[in-house]
Scaffold this active site. Structure first.
Site, PDB file in Angstrom:
ATOM      1  N   ASP A  96       0.863  -0.964   0.001  1.00  0.00           N
ATOM      2  CA  ASP A  96      -0.072  -0.173   0.124  1.00  0.00           C
ATOM      3  C   ASP A  96       0.861   1.210  -0.198  1.00  0.00           C
ATOM      4  O   ASP A  96       2.084   1.205  -0.265  1.00  0.00           O
ATOM      5  CB  ASP A  96      -0.947  -0.041   1.171  1.00  0.00           C
ATOM      6  CG  ASP A  96      -0.250  -0.336   2.368  1.00  0.00           C
ATOM      7  OD1 ASP A  96       1.023   0.089   2.428  1.00  0.00           O
ATOM      8  OD2 ASP A  96      -0.894  -0.856   3.203  1.00  0.00           O
ATOM      9  N   HIS A 412       0.437  -8.699  -4.179  1.00  0.00           N
ATOM     10  CA  HIS A 412      -0.605  -7.526  -3.887  1.00  0.00           C
ATOM     11  C   HIS A 412       0.194  -6.276  -3.636  1.00  0.00           C
ATOM     12  O   HIS A 412       0.835  -6.122  -2.526  1.00  0.00           O
ATOM     13  CB  HIS A 412      -1.287  -8.097  -2.519  1.00  0.00           C
ATOM     14  CG  HIS A 412      -1.949  -7.139  -1.955  1.00  0.00           C
ATOM     15  ND1 HIS A 412      -3.489  -7.314  -2.082  1.00  0.00           N
ATOM     16  CD2 HIS A 412      -1.805  -5.955  -1.061  1.00  0.00           C
ATOM     17  CE1 HIS A 412      -4.013  -6.449  -1.236  1.00  0.00           C
ATOM     18  NE2 HIS A 412      -3.214  -5.577  -0.776  1.00  0.00           N
ATOM     19  N   ASP A 463      -1.201 -17.238  -5.581  1.00  0.00           N
ATOM     20  CA  ASP A 463      -0.642 -16.337  -6.671  1.00  0.00           C
ATOM     21  C   ASP A 463      -1.601 -15.461  -7.252  1.00  0.00           C
ATOM     22  O   ASP A 463      -1.906 -15.327  -8.147  1.00  0.00           O
ATOM     23  CB  ASP A 463       0.140 -17.034  -7.760  1.00  0.00           C
ATOM     24  CG  ASP A 463       1.183 -15.963  -8.707  1.00  0.00           C
ATOM     25  OD1 ASP A 463       1.083 -14.770  -8.163  1.00  0.00           O
ATOM     26  OD2 ASP A 463       1.414 -16.223  -9.573  1.00  0.00           O
TER      27      ASP A 463
END
Ligand SMILES: *[C@@H]1O[C@H](CO)[C@@H](O)[C@H](O)[C@H]1NC(C)=O
Length: 492
Positions: A96, A412, A463
């Protein structure tokens, strides 16, 4: 945010094996380890190079001309402006666009420890490793510039996690959080002191003036942490970071007052029930290993109990001989519940390796009940974990992006998964990123060297971006790995 403010759970007890089983199991694992020592053919130096390059992909702020990861651009250039301070720079700690001071400081401490203990094994990469430390310490110096104030977070977790945006496009809230006398945070401030003190050792001969600046700041920050006691993390009970900070300050200054502080406050550690943990939110095992070096060098008899506890911790990592014992997956990976398992794998393996070197120099083994573990065995255990990460596992998958032929494609990570600014100059808004998040396609930008949270307890790996516990990289996974890879690149 939630996953950044929760402490990890304690170990689950297993049955205590009989004496005979213990020795047998140890013998078997020794043979397995001996065999595996011949089977791996990893390029540890290449992996080391990549593990450090990863940190460039996590950079926030104005990027320098020698930035090697070229698909990233300047970002968050107004961080801190809302409160009239300059808080640009530092690292996004994961996938993030938030800057959390606590994991960033821990990352800095472990990167520094990697350079201090294993820098001489890094060859040409030592320069890049030191640069990775400096990118963090330049930021920590900004965050601690005002006495008795430490800025500990930039960005709003809810606002940030509600969007899938490139850091370069970011238009989410950049809320600034701080601790001060009225709202103390001995945990995050103690870790910040540890980071500054550890980094001062890295720069001692490389840049003496910068090193002194870091050490003076560490002393000041530690005093604030100790005088104004309180916890920043909601679930925190005891600030083990105060001891951790004192241990690093003792190592950096050799001042008697820190030694006495450690002896006086030892009870902080002993009161804890998670003595065998080590990570950004728990320092116990790290403190014990760090201080044991002094004991093993015969310099600190009053600190012998730390070595006793370090030995107990090491025994808990040996397959099949102690209680309580850490869990291993069927494929041989250390596993702890709670997500982002690789942070435990790399941090615990780092301690195994660091301790094995301290033991070697002192010609000691670790007594574990009826058996004893040699430094060579600890090294092999650490190597086995590193080799698992690099591809020696049931899926034959490297968990480091860009290393080997088969590695995670859909990590991610916002910047990696959205098109780069060069490929797509137009702004991509908060919700416009969703289609990239949900896409089955591989990420367009290779975040070289990123090590993801890793497989689940059954060695399976999805994944897939939504599985953030498995597919998100973090700076605190890589920081201890840098030291491990350095050692094995020089001692394959
Ligand atoms: C691990 O992941 C695999 C594949 O996603 C799944 O089938 C299995 O149930 C998971 N195991 C556990 C213990 O969660």
């Amino acid at each position: 945010m939630a996953r950044k403010s929760h402490r990890s759970g304690s170990l689950s007890p297993t049955d205590f094996p009989s004496r005979r089983t213990s020795s047998l199991v140890l013998l078997v694992s020794l043979i397995l380890l001996a065999l595996s020592a011949f089977s791996s053919g990893h390029d540890y130096h290449e992996a080391l190079h990549k593990s450090i390059l990863f940190f460039e992909g996590q950079r926030s702020g104005k990027l320098p001309p020698d930035q090697r990861l070229r698909w990233r651009r300047d970002s968050a250039l107004r961080d801190g402006a809302s409160v009239g301070v300059d808080l640009t720079g530092g690292y996004y700690d994961a996938g993030d666009n938030l800057k959390f001071g606590f994991p960033m400081a821990f990352t800095t401490t472990l990167l520094s420890w990697s350079v201090i203990d294993f820098g001489r094994s890094m060859g040409s990469e030592v320069h890049n490793a030191v640069e990775a430390v400096k990118w963090a310490t330049d930021y920590l110096l900004k965050a601690t510039a005002v006495p008795d104030v430490v800025y500990v977070q930039v960005g709003d977790a809810y606002s940030d996690h509600n969007c899938w945006e490139r850091p370069e496009d970011m238009d989410t809230l950049r809320t600034v959080s701080k601790v001060d006398r009225a709202h103390p945070g001995s945990d995050v401030v103690g870790e910040t002191a540890a980071a500054l003190a550890a980094a001062s050792i890295v720069f001692r001969s490389r840049d003496p003036a910068y090193s002194r600046l870091l050490l003076d700041r560490a002393v000041m920050v530690f005093e604030f942490a100790d005088r104004y006691r309180g916890a920043y993390s909601t679930s925190l009970r005891k600030a083990d970071e105060l001891l951790w900070g004192a241990a690093w300050l003792h190592k950096a200054t050799r001042r008697r007052e820190y030694r006495e502080y450690i002896v006086r406050n030892e009870v902080i550690l002993r009161a804890a029930d998670t003595i065998n943990e080590f990570g950004w939110d728990n320092k116990h095992a790290g403190i014990n290993v760090l201080i044991s070096k002094e004991v093993l060098m015969g310099k600190a008899d009053d600190l012998r109990s730390f070595k006793f506890n370090a030995d107990g911790f090491i025994c808990s990592l040996l397959p099949g001989i102690s209680h309580p014992q850490v869990q291993y997956s069927p494929g041989g990976l250390i596993f702890k519940a709670g997500g982002s398992n690789m942070q435990h794998v790399t941090a615990l393996s780092f301690l195994l390796l660091a301790y094995s070197n301290y033991l070697s120099h002192a010609n000691h083994d670790v007594p574990c009940g009826q058996v004893s573990a040699s430094p060579a065995l600890l090294r092999q255990l650490a190597k086995r974990q590193v080799d698992y990460i690099l591809g020696d596992n049931p899926l034959k998958m490297s968990y480091m992006v860009g290393y080997g032929t088969h590695y995670p494609q859909r990590i991610h990570h916002r910047a990696s998964s959205l098109p780069s600014v060069q490929a797509h100059p137009a702004h991509i808004g908060c919700k416009a990123g969703s289609r990239y998040y949900l896409s089955p396609n591989p990420n367009p930008n290779l975040l070289v060297g990123a090590v993801v949270g890793g497989p689940n307890v059954s060695d399976a790996f999805p994944d897939s971006r939504p599985f953030f516990k498995e597919s998100e990289p973090t700076t605190y996974i890589n920081a201890p790995l840098v030291g491990l890879l350095a050692y094995f690149s020089a001692h394959p």
